[in-house]
Design a protein around this motif. Structure first.
Motif, PDB file in Angstrom:
ATOM      1  N   LEU A   1       0.876  -1.193   0.004  1.00  0.00           N
ATOM      2  CA  LEU A   1       0.053   0.087  -0.119  1.00  0.00           C
ATOM      3  C   LEU A   1       0.979   1.187   0.054  1.00  0.00           C
ATOM      4  N   THR A   2       1.985   1.133   0.683  1.00  0.00           N
ATOM      5  CA  THR A   2       2.822   2.485   0.678  1.00  0.00           C
ATOM      6  C   THR A   2       3.453   2.704  -0.484  1.00  0.00           C
ATOM      7  N   VAL A   3       3.997   1.597  -1.112  1.00  0.00           N
ATOM      8  CA  VAL A   3       4.522   1.480  -2.569  1.00  0.00           C
ATOM      9  C   VAL A   3       3.338   1.971  -3.542  1.00  0.00           C
ATOM     10  N   PHE A   4       2.455   1.655  -3.348  1.00  0.00           N
ATOM     11  CA  PHE A   4       1.331   1.863  -4.429  1.00  0.00           C
ATOM     12  C   PHE A   4       1.045   3.563  -4.280  1.00  0.00           C
ATOM     13  N   ALA A   5       1.077   3.828  -2.926  1.00  0.00           N
ATOM     14  CA  ALA A   5       0.693   5.427  -2.626  1.00  0.00           C
ATOM     15  C   ALA A   5       1.873   6.250  -3.291  1.00  0.00           C
ATOM     16  N   ALA A   6       3.051   5.857  -2.990  1.00  0.00           N
ATOM     17  CA  ALA A   6       4.146   6.500  -3.709  1.00  0.00           C
ATOM     18  C   ALA A   6       4.129   6.619  -4.909  1.00  0.00           C
ATOM     19  N   GLY A   7       3.707   5.511  -5.615  1.00  0.00           N
ATOM     20  CA  GLY A   7       3.761   5.620  -7.163  1.00  0.00           C
ATOM     21  C   GLY A   7       2.594   6.438  -7.552  1.00  0.00           C
ATOM     22  N   LEU A   8       1.477   6.583  -6.757  1.00  0.00           N
ATOM     23  CA  LEU A   8       0.548   7.354  -7.530  1.00  0.00           C
ATOM     24  C   LEU A   8       0.992   8.775  -7.326  1.00  0.00           C
ATOM     25  N   PHE A   9       1.793   9.106  -6.192  1.00  0.00           N
ATOM     26  CA  PHE A   9       2.209  10.434  -5.794  1.00  0.00           C
ATOM     27  C   PHE A   9       2.902  10.841  -6.848  1.00  0.00           C
ATOM     28  N   ILE A  10       4.080  10.177  -7.118  1.00  0.00           N
ATOM     29  CA  ILE A  10       5.053  10.510  -8.115  1.00  0.00           C
ATOM     30  C   ILE A  10       4.444  10.481  -9.509  1.00  0.00           C
ATOM     31  N   ALA A  11       3.580   9.863 -10.005  1.00  0.00           N
ATOM     32  CA  ALA A  11       2.742  10.032 -11.057  1.00  0.00           C
ATOM     33  C   ALA A  11       2.272  11.250 -11.327  1.00  0.00           C
TER      34      ALA A  11
ATOM     35  N   PHE B   1      17.908   6.521  -9.569  1.00  0.00           N
ATOM     36  CA  PHE B   1      17.240   5.433 -10.267  1.00  0.00           C
ATOM     37  C   PHE B   1      16.143   6.174 -10.880  1.00  0.00           C
ATOM     38  N   VAL B   2      15.235   6.691 -10.241  1.00  0.00           N
ATOM     39  CA  VAL B   2      14.049   7.113 -10.763  1.00  0.00           C
ATOM     40  C   VAL B   2      14.306   8.045 -11.758  1.00  0.00           C
ATOM     41  N   ASN B   3      15.302   9.072 -11.764  1.00  0.00           N
ATOM     42  CA  ASN B   3      15.351   9.957 -12.649  1.00  0.00           C
ATOM     43  C   ASN B   3      16.149   9.383 -13.922  1.00  0.00           C
ATOM     44  N   LEU B   4      17.064   8.458 -13.664  1.00  0.00           N
ATOM     45  CA  LEU B   4      17.702   7.909 -15.034  1.00  0.00           C
ATOM     46  C   LEU B   4      16.724   7.161 -15.737  1.00  0.00           C
ATOM     47  N   VAL B   5      15.867   6.622 -15.263  1.00  0.00           N
ATOM     48  CA  VAL B   5      14.716   5.759 -15.938  1.00  0.00           C
ATOM     49  C   VAL B   5      13.864   7.037 -16.805  1.00  0.00           C
ATOM     50  N   ASN B   6      13.807   8.145 -16.334  1.00  0.00           N
ATOM     51  CA  ASN B   6      13.372   9.271 -17.034  1.00  0.00           C
ATOM     52  C   ASN B   6      14.092   9.609 -17.957  1.00  0.00           C
TER      53      ASN B   6
ATOM     54  N   GLY C   1       5.647   9.815 -21.404  1.00  0.00           N
ATOM     55  CA  GLY C   1       5.799  10.950 -20.373  1.00  0.00           C
ATOM     56  C   GLY C   1       6.171  10.686 -19.113  1.00  0.00           C
ATOM     57  N   ASP C   2       6.689  11.717 -18.504  1.00  0.00           N
ATOM     58  CA  ASP C   2       6.943  11.758 -16.842  1.00  0.00           C
ATOM     59  C   ASP C   2       6.156  10.899 -16.145  1.00  0.00           C
ATOM     60  N   VAL C   3       4.643  11.120 -16.387  1.00  0.00           N
ATOM     61  CA  VAL C   3       3.640  10.453 -15.601  1.00  0.00           C
ATOM     62  C   VAL C   3       3.744   8.876 -15.427  1.00  0.00           C
ATOM     63  N   GLY C   4       4.739   8.512 -16.553  1.00  0.00           N
ATOM     64  CA  GLY C   4       4.991   7.113 -16.608  1.00  0.00           C
ATOM     65  C   GLY C   4       6.115   6.858 -16.396  1.00  0.00           C
ATOM     66  N   SER C   5       7.262   7.348 -16.751  1.00  0.00           N
ATOM     67  CA  SER C   5       8.416   6.867 -16.412  1.00  0.00           C
ATOM     68  C   SER C   5       9.123   6.929 -15.199  1.00  0.00           C
ATOM     69  N   LEU C   6       8.446   7.953 -14.294  1.00  0.00           N
ATOM     70  CA  LEU C   6       8.955   8.288 -13.048  1.00  0.00           C
ATOM     71  C   LEU C   6       8.304   7.147 -12.112  1.00  0.00           C
ATOM     72  N   PRO C   7       6.816   6.718 -12.065  1.00  0.00           N
ATOM     73  CA  PRO C   7       6.349   5.887 -11.475  1.00  0.00           C
ATOM     74  C   PRO C   7       6.965   4.530 -11.663  1.00  0.00           C
ATOM     75  N   ILE C   8       7.353   4.349 -13.029  1.00  0.00           N
ATOM     76  CA  ILE C   8       7.936   3.028 -13.595  1.00  0.00           C
ATOM     77  C   ILE C   8       9.387   2.793 -12.845  1.00  0.00           C
ATOM     78  N   GLY C   9      10.116   3.905 -12.611  1.00  0.00           N
ATOM     79  CA  GLY C   9      11.522   3.612 -12.243  1.00  0.00           C
ATOM     80  C   GLY C   9      11.311   3.318 -10.742  1.00  0.00           C
ATOM     81  N   LEU C  10      10.242   4.235 -10.014  1.00  0.00           N
ATOM     82  CA  LEU C  10       9.911   3.937  -8.577  1.00  0.00           C
ATOM     83  C   LEU C  10       9.586   2.353  -8.274  1.00  0.00           C
ATOM     84  N   LEU C  11       8.606   1.703  -8.933  1.00  0.00           N
ATOM     85  CA  LEU C  11       8.492   0.486  -8.953  1.00  0.00           C
ATOM     86  C   LEU C  11       9.333  -0.575  -9.479  1.00  0.00           C
ATOM     87  N   LEU C  12      10.118  -0.177 -10.619  1.00  0.00           N
ATOM     88  CA  LEU C  12      11.427  -1.241 -10.745  1.00  0.00           C
ATOM     89  C   LEU C  12      12.463  -0.957  -9.627  1.00  0.00           C
ATOM     90  N   GLY C  13      12.642   0.166  -9.019  1.00  0.00           N
ATOM     91  CA  GLY C  13      13.461   0.323  -8.069  1.00  0.00           C
ATOM     92  C   GLY C  13      13.131  -0.428  -6.781  1.00  0.00           C
TER      93      GLY C  13
END
Length: 341
Positions: A81-91, A148-153, A213-225
């Motif tokens: 739940l924490t990871v999902f909330a963080a993913g939505l926030f960074i999206a 890592f989040v930024n390099l995925v972006n 878009g950043d709305v995808g690359s940032l949370p993808i980086g967070l989830l992969l990380g």
């Protein structure tokens, strides 16, 4: 992992792929009007193309992953739940930056908040280096996660590039999870992310009809990380380093080169190795195909690291992975030889 949990991971991937494709198809007409990426000197595309498909990819990942995690009957949902909330926030942060670019410092602080939520949600007893003070280790992981989040972006600058990187990594994490090396929730999320990206592939293959878009690359980086962090915390550090090694090398070497040249390294540019490859005569398909093939090799090396479970083997496999990455970077950096007339 039981056969039931493996089936649930497959279900997560299939469900996420379907949701992702349907949402992209439904939202693309709107994104054509409100989120059009116009080509500029640093772009790899030549015609205005809508961006924002990351909304569909992230929502598909979280919806499919969440549904299947609940079906799996996990006793403790605090971390997911924490990871999902963080993913939505960074999206949301990414979407705001897509619409109107945010200043560098506020953007990094908001991203850091999301990464910190994921890093500090990890149980305190799980450590990469037990001898290191826990707060120091978590602080270092926060810095690494933000990078890592930024390099995925940064690396999301070519059709199919993110899929060519993230799909092999997500598949490898899901397979390692099926062997019991990481928790079931992480395995399911990795499978869902893989499925969501596969649903995105038909729309992003050259020439792309839509971008993440950043709305995808940032949370993808967070989830992969987060998935890679779980591997590292469960004493599979070499595997966690091998899987994203191409992205780490391309983005980090490029950053250091730009800093050495005293360039504005935080500004958009076209000096990543994969971008230089297209300038040097490589087709988009050739570039992403090479990256995908390299990532399959890195995934096999990661599996070998887990199976052999030896410090000596880890060093040898990391050196082999580094050599493979260096050879591809060198290939990308050199102009492609012209065919004889």
């Amino acid at each position: 992992m039981t056969s039931f949990e493996i089936l649930l991971s497959l279900l997560a991937a299939i469900l996420a792929a379907a949701i992702s494709a349907l949402l992209i198809q439904a939202t693309r007409p709107l994104l054509l009007r409100v989120a059009l990426a116009k080509p500029n000197a640093r772009s790899s595309h030549r015609t205005p193309t809508p961006q924002g498909a990351g909304i569909a990819v992230v929502m598909a990942t979280l919806l499919a992953g969440g549904i299947v995690i609940v079906l799996a009957g996990s006793a403790d949902l605090t971390v997911p739940l924490t990871v999902f909330a963080a993913g939505l926030f960074i999206a949301v942060v990414g979407f705001a930056d897509d619409v109107r670019p945010l200043p560098v410092v506020p953007r990094l602080l908001l991203q850091a908040a999301a990464v910190a939520a994921v890093v500090f949600a990890a149980p305190g007893e799980l450590r990469i280096v037990p001898a290191c003070p826990v707060l120091l280790e978590r602080a270092l992981l926060l810095i690494a996660g933000l990078w890592f989040v930024n390099l995925v972006n940064f690396m999301d600058g070519l059709d199919l590039m993110t899929a060519a990187e993230a799909v092999p990594v997500a598949v490898a994490v899901a397979l390692l999870g099926s062997l019991g090396h990481i928790p079931a929730a992480t395995t399911i999320v990795a499978a869902a992310l893989c499925g969501a990206l596969l649903g995105f592939v038909p729309f992003n293959r050259p020439v792309a009809k839509i971008f993440l878009g950043d709305v995808g690359s940032l949370p993808i980086g967070l989830l992969l990380g987060w998935c890679l962090l779980q591997l590292a915390l469960h004493q599979q550090f070499a595997a966690a380093l091998l899987l994203p090694l191409y992205y780490l090398a391309d983005a980090t070497v490029t950053l250091l080169r730009r800093m050495a040249r005293r360039e504005a390294f935080w500004a958009a540019h076209r000096s990543h190795f994969y971008q230089r490859a297209t300038d040097n005569g490589f087709s988009v398909w050739r570039v992403v195909g090479s990256v995908f093939a390299l990532n399959v090799v890195l995934a096999l090396l990661a599996f070998a690291s887990v199976v052999l479970n030896s410090a000596f083997a880890d060093i040898a496999l990391l050196l082999a992975g580094a050599l493979a990455v260096a050879l591809l970077l060198r290939r990308f950096a050199r102009p492609r030889a012209a065919k004889p007339a």
